[in-house]
Design a protein around this motif. Structure first.
Motif, short mmCIF file in Angstrom:
data_model
loop_
_atom_site.label_atom_id
_atom_site.label_comp_id
_atom_site.label_asym_id
_atom_site.label_seq_id
_atom_site.Cartn_x
_atom_site.Cartn_y
_atom_site.Cartn_z
N ALA A 42 -4.99 74.50 -37.08
CA ALA A 42 -5.14 73.08 -37.17
C ALA A 42 -5.44 72.92 -38.69
CB ALA A 42 -5.70 72.08 -36.36
N ARG A 43 -6.82 73.73 -38.82
CA ARG A 43 -7.44 73.40 -40.28
C ARG A 43 -6.48 74.14 -41.37
NH1 ARG A 43 -12.13 75.90 -37.54
NH2 ARG A 43 -13.35 74.06 -36.68
N ASN A 44 -5.79 75.18 -41.02
CA ASN A 44 -4.96 75.67 -42.08
C ASN A 44 -3.87 74.90 -42.23
OD1 ASN A 44 -6.57 77.99 -42.45
ND2 ASN A 44 -5.66 79.21 -41.00
N ALA A 45 -3.27 74.14 -41.32
CA ALA A 45 -2.26 73.22 -41.27
C ALA A 45 -2.61 72.07 -42.06
CB ALA A 45 -1.69 73.03 -40.10
N GLY A 46 -3.82 71.49 -42.32
CA GLY A 46 -4.43 70.37 -42.89
C GLY A 46 -4.66 69.41 -41.93
N LEU A 47 -4.94 69.76 -40.75
CA LEU A 47 -5.32 68.62 -39.76
C LEU A 47 -6.55 68.74 -39.29
CD1 LEU A 47 -2.19 69.11 -37.25
CD2 LEU A 47 -2.47 67.42 -38.67
N SER A 48 -7.27 67.47 -39.21
CA SER A 48 -8.58 67.41 -38.68
C SER A 48 -8.72 67.31 -37.19
CB SER A 48 -9.12 66.06 -39.18
OG SER A 48 -8.71 65.02 -38.48
N VAL A 49 -9.73 67.55 -36.65
CA VAL A 49 -10.07 67.49 -35.16
C VAL A 49 -9.51 65.99 -34.74
CG1 VAL A 49 -11.58 67.81 -33.22
CG2 VAL A 49 -11.73 69.37 -35.34
N LYS A 50 -9.86 64.98 -35.45
CA LYS A 50 -9.33 63.88 -35.01
C LYS A 50 -7.83 63.81 -34.91
CE LYS A 50 -10.51 59.00 -35.71
NZ LYS A 50 -11.20 58.01 -36.72
N GLN A 51 -7.00 64.10 -36.10
CA GLN A 51 -5.63 64.27 -35.97
C GLN A 51 -5.25 64.94 -35.02
OE1 GLN A 51 -5.25 65.34 -40.06
NE2 GLN A 51 -4.51 63.57 -40.61
N LEU A 52 -5.92 66.17 -34.62
CA LEU A 52 -5.46 67.03 -33.64
C LEU A 52 -5.22 66.34 -32.13
CD1 LEU A 52 -4.28 69.83 -33.17
CD2 LEU A 52 -6.42 70.48 -32.76
N HIS A 53 -6.41 65.50 -31.95
CA HIS A 53 -6.65 65.00 -30.64
C HIS A 53 -5.65 63.77 -30.35
CE1 HIS A 53 -9.93 67.05 -29.11
NE2 HIS A 53 -10.64 67.06 -30.14
N ALA A 54 -5.24 63.20 -31.58
CA ALA A 54 -4.27 62.20 -31.87
C ALA A 54 -2.99 62.36 -31.46
CB ALA A 54 -4.32 61.31 -32.87
N ILE A 55 -2.49 63.88 -31.47
CA ILE A 55 -1.23 64.15 -31.25
C ILE A 55 -0.83 64.34 -29.79
CG2 ILE A 55 0.32 66.13 -31.43
CD1 ILE A 55 -1.25 67.23 -33.96
#
Length: 105
Positions: A42-55
């Protein structure tokens, strides 16, 4: 592998406890490792943990109810889709010498 037939019941129970604890530990470690791998991707794709949880996972299509193919001629509120077990009124209809097609909706 060990020959477990030589173990006493107490030894087997103790071994069982050890195995269960080892399984819990290995499961925890594998989940932790998987979580770290997911966060790294996720970090390599530019996503934050918060964005990851929002998916959200895509919703699955809801199955619609199957329309009734047959209605009881004596009581139209009793219906059957033609799937699954035959209701008692269909069995009675067949037993009386009529066809299931006589109850077509």
């Amino acid at each position: 592998m060990q020959d477990l037939s030589k173990y006493s019941l107490a030894q087997l129970r103790a071994l069982e406890v050890e195995v269960i604890e080892a399984l819990k530990t290995q499961h925890f470690l594998s989940v932790s490792k998987a979580r770290e791998q997911i966060l790294h991707i996720a970090r390599n794709a530019g996503l934050s943990v918060k964005q990851l949880h929002a998916i959200k996972a895509p919703s699955t299509a809801k199955k619609s109810a199957v329309k009734a193919k047959y209605r009881n001629p004596d009581d139209p509120t009793q219906q059957w889709s033609g799937r699954g077990r035959q209701p008692a009124w269909i069995k009675a209809l067949i037993a009386s010498g009529k066809s299931v097609d006589d109850a077509k909706a």
